[in-house]
Design a protein around this motif. Structure first.
Motif, PDB file in Angstrom:
ATOM      1  N   ILE A  91      13.730  78.095  17.970  1.00 21.64           N
ATOM      2  CA  ILE A  91      12.421  77.475  17.725  1.00 21.64           C
ATOM      3  C   ILE A  91      11.342  78.141  18.570  1.00 21.64           C
ATOM      4  O   ILE A  91      10.211  78.324  18.135  1.00 21.64           O
ATOM      5  N   GLY A 149      10.136  86.066  27.516  1.00 19.10           N
ATOM      6  CA  GLY A 149      11.298  85.393  28.079  1.00 19.10           C
ATOM      7  C   GLY A 149      12.161  86.422  28.780  1.00 19.10           C
ATOM      8  O   GLY A 149      12.224  87.589  28.352  1.00 19.10           O
ATOM      9  N   PHE A 179       6.544  69.468  25.956  1.00 21.75           N
ATOM     10  CA  PHE A 179       6.899  70.782  25.397  1.00 21.75           C
ATOM     11  C   PHE A 179       6.769  70.858  23.870  1.00 21.75           C
ATOM     12  O   PHE A 179       6.170  71.800  23.348  1.00 21.75           O
ATOM     13  N   HIS A 240      11.298  77.745  38.128  1.00 21.84           N
ATOM     14  CA  HIS A 240      11.535  76.513  38.894  1.00 21.84           C
ATOM     15  C   HIS A 240      12.141  76.815  40.258  1.00 21.84           C
ATOM     16  O   HIS A 240      12.744  77.852  40.466  1.00 21.84           O
TER      17      HIS A 240
END
Ligand code: HDE
Length: 705
Positions: A91, A149, A179, A240
């Motif tokens: 997606i 990515g 998101f 993160h």
């Protein structure tokens, strides 16, 4: 009646290469090698049941001109399989390039973690790395303005560890619940089905204008970070905070970084747009060619380590993924390197089916409470189930751990394992050999106390949305600031709704008044919009030069490509000299000529071309040389592609080396030479100019905001 046979290419292919994973024993009737009419040996073409086919060109018909028979199990099997060849694309991050390689630890973190991959210096661990764009579909171009990515699967001896990051160290939103909205806003608009793979449209900027927490990320995506020259020239970030846990059970926070050996480099926006047309697969092809040539991309792996006490003293909350920890505050420690050295055998089996999950960690690594990460821990496993269609996706070779793994999970779609025995549960007393817990070596979570009120409450420490956006902007060189402002003008000019444009400029006033002014002028706004109220005071942070691209470019031609434009009558000796100089400096070189067959040089010899001029524009190169005879220059002066070749090379701030004919072409293109345009015989000047871009030139070729 003779059977109509179409050309059977398989007769011409190289003989005897068994590429089936099952090996000869399982090839059914195809097991033995067969002799073809031409005398070559080949495996038999079979159905999936192992039945050899006598004819792969004609379906079974009632008579030569009659209907096809349902009985034709060969046709039905083949077509049915074909009909189901596609699986749902991701997606997000649907378009990606994957490569195998290895990770090597160079400095042990034994003091901080028990994870073997981070403690055994010198040990190599296989990896599969997939670099992707975010917004576009699987067939979209490689070079939109977009985040990349940067996902790495480490096949460690203690299980798979997936570090699923991006080439930007921060994110748009603070909480996973937002998101789907973010992605719906950036994807093509649902009523019209466009634009594909682009953020320059109303729904994206509408969402962003109503989401102040995205302002830091907006600065990053409007910078040249989202226009990488090569996948080999991007940084990667785990984004993160994670935790490392040592033998004593103590935990330390960690942020992960990848730094490219070739340095950072980006393209110019106008160049990027043209690359999309010239070569939609620009990045994938470049990576493929580099690996084929043995120029293996490499990254340093670095960590930022910090304690809870240190974190408490930061002027921001490190659990907020819209914030980064400046390198000046917590320096990077380089602890390893990753080399990508093997292209997959099969794109679908590996790059498409690889399933990364941030929840895949190994003992000694743990999660932080970052609410975005916490949501991701759910999302990826869930998405793999629907994308790959089975809870057994971990058995697909690209996803399977390379260490032994065993448990009592059973059955499900496409189960490949055949566990023997009576026992499929634990604890049990019936099977001594069945898998059991290993309390000492097994995975343990960090023992951190959790207190406080349950609720849907955003932490107050997440309220500052502008300080780091401002820090990022002010840390850039003047050229990079101009690119950010111009990118914003470009994107917001595609936004139809005035109130969205105005709202964005309002936000920019909090980031930097000058930026807001430049964008407002670029958009032709008549008056400056009001800035929204802020939830927290905006802090003045030290500029961080590590956030620049220009500051992180390497003075090298390694990994760069020089294009040499020639035509009939060009001087072979000059071509040879400049080609050798570029190759000696680490670049690759491609010859471009009006005909791909090549050009007849002044000495009568033929020089083959790597690309035909019309299909090989200068946007595909980092620097160019133009070597032409007087006649060649005259002929090419009438050729739009040749004029564009030099005009674009100049406009995209590239070094240009010229002989007399090359100068004539430059003149025909109406270009006044500058310091980056050098005589082809002055190879040192050319190589020095080719290692960078001619930033000073930019103001003479385009109006930046
Ligand atoms: Fe992802 N993301 N993401 N993401 N993401 C996916 O997983 C998701 C986020 C990232 O090469 C999906 O397998 C949520 C941040 C990469 O296969 C999906 C949230 C970062 C890849 C998903 C985020 C990423 C994905 C789609 C907010 C950088 C491609 C297909 C909480 C740290 C991996 C898939 C590959 C892919 C969900 C935010 C990086 C839907 C819910 C932040 C590199 O699961």
């Amino acid at each position: 009646m003779s059977k109509e046979k179409t050309k059977n290419n398989s007769k011409k292919t190289k003989p005897v290469e068994n590429t089936t994973p099952h090996g000869d024993a399982q090839r059914g009737t195809g097991g033995e090698l067969h002799q073809s009419a031409e005398g070559t040996q080949h495996p038999a073409l079979t159905t999936n049941q192992g039945v050899a086919l006598s004819d792969n060109q004609n379906s079974l018909r009632a008579n030569p001109r009659g209907p096809t028979l349902l009985e034709d199990f060969i046709l039905r099997e083949k077509i049915t399989h074909f009909d189901h060849e596609r699986i749902p694309e991701r997606i997000v991050h649907a378009r990606g390039t994957g490569v195998h390689g290895f990770f090597e630890l160079t400095a042990s973190l034994k003091q901080y973690t028990t994870a073997r991959i981070l403690t055994e210096a010198g040990e190599r661990t296989p990896v599969f790395t997939r670099i992707s764009t975010v917004a576009g579909g699987a067939g979209s171009v490689d070079t939109p303005r977009d985040v990349r990515g940067f996902a790495v699967k480490f096949y460690t001896k203690e299980g798979n560890w997936d570090l699923v990051g991006n080439n930007v160290p921060v994110f748009f939103i603070q909480d996973a619940i937002k998101f789907p909205d973010l992605i719906h806003a950036v994807k093509m608009e649902p009523d019209r089905g466009f634009p594909q793979s682009a953020s320059a449209h109303d729904t994206f900027w509408d969402f962003i204008s109503l989401t102040p927490e995205s302002m830091h990320m907006v600065m990053w995506i409007m910078s040249d970070r989202t226009l990488p020259r090569s996948l080999r020239m991007i940084e990667g970030f785990g984004v993160h905070s994670f935790r490392l846990i040592n033998k004593a059970g103590e935990s330390t926070f960690v942020k992960f970084h990848w730094r490219p050996k070739l340095g950072l480099q980006s393209t110019i926006w106008d160049e990027t747009v043209k690359i999309a047309g010239a070569d939609p697969d620009f990045h994938r092809r470049e990576m493929f060619e580099a690996i084929q040539a043995g120029n293996f991309p490499e990254w340093e792996f670095a960590v930022q380590l910090f304690t809870q006490e240190e974190a408490d003293a930061f002027p921001f909350d490190h659990l907020d993924a819209t914030k980064l920890i400046p390198e000046e505050l917590v320096p990077l420690r380089v602890i390893g390197r990753m080399v990508l050295d093997r292209w997959p055998n099969n794109f679908f089996a590996e790059t498409e089916q690889v399933a990364y999950c941030p929840s895949h960690v190994v003992p000694g690594i743990d999660f932080s409470n970052d609410p975005l990460l916490q949501g991701r821990l759910f999302s990826y496993l869930d998405t793999q189930l629907s994308r790959l269609g089975s809870a057994n996706f971990h058995q697909i070779p690209i996803n399977a751990p390379k260490c032994p793994f065993a448990n009592h999970q059973r059955d499900g779609h496409m189960q490949m394992a055949q566990p023997a025995g009576r026992v499929a549960y634990e604890p049990n007393s019936l099977s001594e050999n069945s898998p059991r817990e290993t309390p000492i070596k097994g995975f343990r979570s960090a023992t951190v106390p959790e207190t406080g009120e349950k609720g849907r409450i955003r932490a107050e420490s997440f309220a500052d949305h502008y300080s780091q956006a401002r820090q990022f902007y002010l840390s850039q060189t003047a050229y990079e600031q101009a690119h950010i402002a111009s990118a914003l003008v470009f994107e917001l000019s595609k936004v139809e709704h005035m109130h969205i444009r105005e709202a964005m400029v309002g936000h920019f006033r909090h980031i930097e008044e000058d930026l807001a002014k430049r964008v407002a002028v670029g958009l032709g706004l008549e008056k400056m919009p009001n800035a929204p109220t802020t939830a927290a005071p905006i802090l003045e942070m030290q500029p961080s030069p590590a956030l620049q691209i220009i500051g992180k470019m390497k003075s090298t031609l390694m990994g760069r490509c020089v294009g040499i434009l020639i035509a009939d009558g060009s001087d072979g000796a000059v071509i040879k000299k400049i080609k050798k100089a570029a190759i000696d400096a680490g670049a690759s070189v491609k010859i471009v000529a009006p005909k791909v067959g090549g050009a007849k040089l002044a000495d009568g010899s033929m020089l083959a071309a790597d690309g035909q001029l019309a299909g090989t524009p200068s946007v595909l190169f980092d620097a160019v040389a133009v070597i032409l005879s007087d006649d060649g220059a005259k002929a090419l002066s009438m050729e739009g592609a040749a004029i564009d070749f030099v005009r674009d090379a100049f406009g995209h701030l590239k070094a240009i080396a010229l002989d007399k004919g090359g100068q004539a072409l430059l003149q025909a293109a109406n270009i006044a030479p500058d310091a980056g345009v050098v005589d082809v015989n002055n190879k040192d000047a050319f190589l020095a100019a080719a290692k960078t871009r001619q930033w000073e030139r930019e103001k003479s070729v385009r109006m930046l905001a």
